[in-house]
Write a protein that holds these residues in place. Structure first.
Motif, PDB file in Angstrom:
ATOM      1  N   UNK A  43     -19.331   3.753 -59.944  1.00  0.00           N
ATOM      2  CA  UNK A  43     -20.264   3.786 -61.122  1.00  0.00           C
ATOM      3  C   UNK A  43     -21.525   3.857 -60.696  1.00  0.00           C
ATOM      4  N   UNK A  44     -21.852   2.883 -59.988  1.00  0.00           N
ATOM      5  CA  UNK A  44     -23.440   2.623 -59.861  1.00  0.00           C
ATOM      6  C   UNK A  44     -23.793   3.792 -58.707  1.00  0.00           C
ATOM      7  N   UNK A  45     -22.888   4.163 -57.869  1.00  0.00           N
ATOM      8  CA  UNK A  45     -23.323   5.231 -57.102  1.00  0.00           C
ATOM      9  C   UNK A  45     -23.360   6.637 -57.905  1.00  0.00           C
ATOM     10  N   UNK A  46     -22.611   6.872 -58.760  1.00  0.00           N
ATOM     11  CA  UNK A  46     -22.608   8.050 -59.555  1.00  0.00           C
ATOM     12  C   UNK A  46     -24.165   8.093 -60.361  1.00  0.00           C
ATOM     13  N   UNK A  47     -24.285   6.934 -60.912  1.00  0.00           N
ATOM     14  CA  UNK A  47     -25.529   6.690 -61.585  1.00  0.00           C
ATOM     15  C   UNK A  47     -27.002   7.072 -60.892  1.00  0.00           C
ATOM     16  N   UNK A  71     -24.556   1.375 -49.171  1.00  0.00           N
ATOM     17  CA  UNK A  71     -25.671   0.297 -49.301  1.00  0.00           C
ATOM     18  C   UNK A  71     -25.207  -0.752 -50.338  1.00  0.00           C
ATOM     19  N   UNK A  72     -24.554  -0.222 -51.497  1.00  0.00           N
ATOM     20  CA  UNK A  72     -24.007  -1.036 -52.390  1.00  0.00           C
ATOM     21  C   UNK A  72     -22.631  -1.894 -51.820  1.00  0.00           C
ATOM     22  N   UNK A  73     -21.911  -1.394 -50.819  1.00  0.00           N
ATOM     23  CA  UNK A  73     -20.723  -2.284 -50.173  1.00  0.00           C
ATOM     24  C   UNK A  73     -21.428  -3.619 -50.000  1.00  0.00           C
ATOM     25  N   UNK A 187     -33.085  -2.017 -49.956  1.00  0.00           N
ATOM     26  CA  UNK A 187     -32.877  -0.434 -49.930  1.00  0.00           C
ATOM     27  C   UNK A 187     -31.368   0.102 -50.467  1.00  0.00           C
ATOM     28  N   UNK A 188     -31.319   0.132 -51.672  1.00  0.00           N
ATOM     29  CA  UNK A 188     -30.020   0.563 -52.335  1.00  0.00           C
ATOM     30  C   UNK A 188     -30.277   1.930 -52.803  1.00  0.00           C
ATOM     31  N   UNK A 189     -31.189   1.918 -53.575  1.00  0.00           N
ATOM     32  CA  UNK A 189     -31.617   3.384 -54.407  1.00  0.00           C
ATOM     33  C   UNK A 189     -32.273   4.272 -53.577  1.00  0.00           C
ATOM     34  N   UNK A 190     -33.019   3.382 -52.532  1.00  0.00           N
ATOM     35  CA  UNK A 190     -33.752   4.401 -51.884  1.00  0.00           C
ATOM     36  C   UNK A 190     -33.526   3.829 -50.186  1.00  0.00           C
ATOM     37  N   UNK A 226     -29.607  -1.692 -43.934  1.00  0.00           N
ATOM     38  CA  UNK A 226     -30.259  -0.658 -43.145  1.00  0.00           C
ATOM     39  C   UNK A 226     -28.964  -0.695 -41.977  1.00  0.00           C
ATOM     40  N   UNK A 227     -28.629  -1.925 -41.444  1.00  0.00           N
ATOM     41  CA  UNK A 227     -28.024  -1.846 -40.288  1.00  0.00           C
ATOM     42  C   UNK A 227     -26.524  -1.279 -40.529  1.00  0.00           C
ATOM     43  N   UNK A 228     -26.086  -1.726 -41.729  1.00  0.00           N
ATOM     44  CA  UNK A 228     -24.712  -0.982 -42.154  1.00  0.00           C
ATOM     45  C   UNK A 228     -24.724   0.330 -42.184  1.00  0.00           C
TER      46      UNK A 228
END
Length: 272
Positions: A43-47, A71-73, A187-190, A226-228
């Motif tokens: 849901x966060x990814x879609x938003x 990034x969310x994982x 750095x999740x949304x960006x 970032x590394x992920x």
């Protein structure tokens, strides 16, 4: 820290039993069961993807949905491991009063529980990468080390927060708010490249730009995320310059956090 590793091995069966109990209790009467755990990142990814369509965020040749999900994982794994770790001692008050074993088992159990959900999210990420025809390279071998580093960061928060929460229950209420704010400093949304472009190239903060960028990297999750993304999606090795500042902060704070937890451990049964 060697004692933590020793306790993790010695009490591995207890940790596994408690983790399994947590999973069963959490999803026993839920119709969707453990699938609820993956709704949050999806849901966060879609938003975020919807928001990005309005504001515009350059992600190069990496599709934004898969970049954001990657990034969310680690972020959600850290966030929920830390949140449950802080509550882990008070939520096991009855067990603490009955028998003694090293209390760090509880934060460790909370983290192990979340690895199950992390594994499911890896399957979703694999599906997204297949959909976008992205193939991981040999640099994907860094993933276990990045996840291990994320665990260490989560334990750093959990040990200190769990001990403090025994005496001041407001800590458990404040932590989700603090972590939600920290998400916007990660750095999740960006992507991190955008932060680097604004501060180091464009000097958006003037003479403070380089200092602000270093301060930004002191958040361990910045380097982890970032590394992920680099090792899984971009086919690049980790950027050590982005990892080192956060790693130094973690290396300094982890021993202090663990010693604080062990000092407070003696009075857990009396206070709870």
């Amino acid at each position: 820290m060697l004692q933590v590793a020793k306790n993790l091995y010695t009490y591995r069966e207890l940790i596994a039993a408690l983790a399994w109990k947590n999973i069963i209790v959490r999803y026993k009467q839920a119709y969707l069961g453990i699938l609820w755990s993956v709704l949050k990142p999806v849901m966060l990814m879609l938003i975020f993807t919807l928001v990005r369509s309005f504001v515009g965020i350059d992600t190069g040749n990496i599709p934004y949905p898969v970049l954001t999900f990657a990034a969310l994982m680690p972020w959600i794994f850290f966030q929920e491991s830390a949140a449950e770790g802080v509550n882990s001692v008070t939520s096991n008050a009855a067990l603490i009063r009955k028998i003694y074993f090293p209390r760090e088992v509880f934060p460790l159990t909370a983290m192990v529980t979340k690895t199950v959900e992390l594994g499911i999210n890896f399957l979703i990420l694999a599906g997204l990468m297949y959909y976008y025809r992205m193939v991981p390279t040999v640099h994907a071998v860094w993933v276990p080390a990045i996840i291990l580093y994320t665990m260490v960061v989560a334990l750093t928060v959990s040990f200190f927060g769990a001990a403090l929460n025994v005496y001041y229950r407001d800590v458990a209420q404040m932590l989700p708010v603090a972590l939600s704010l920290l998400m916007y400093a990660s750095p999740i949304i960006y992507p991190l490249d955008l932060v680097k472009q604004k501060l180091l190239v464009e000097q958006a903060a003037g003479v403070w730009s380089e200092r602000l960028y270093t301060l930004y990297l002191c958040n361990p999750l910045a380097g982890i995320i970032d590394a992920f993304q680099r090792v899984l999606l971009k086919g690049l090795p980790p950027d050590w310059d982005t990892l080192i500042p956060g790693a130094i902060v973690t290396a300094v704070m982890l021993p202090f956090s663990y010693l604080f937890f062990k000092r407070a451990e003696s009075w857990f049964a009396d206070v709870i």
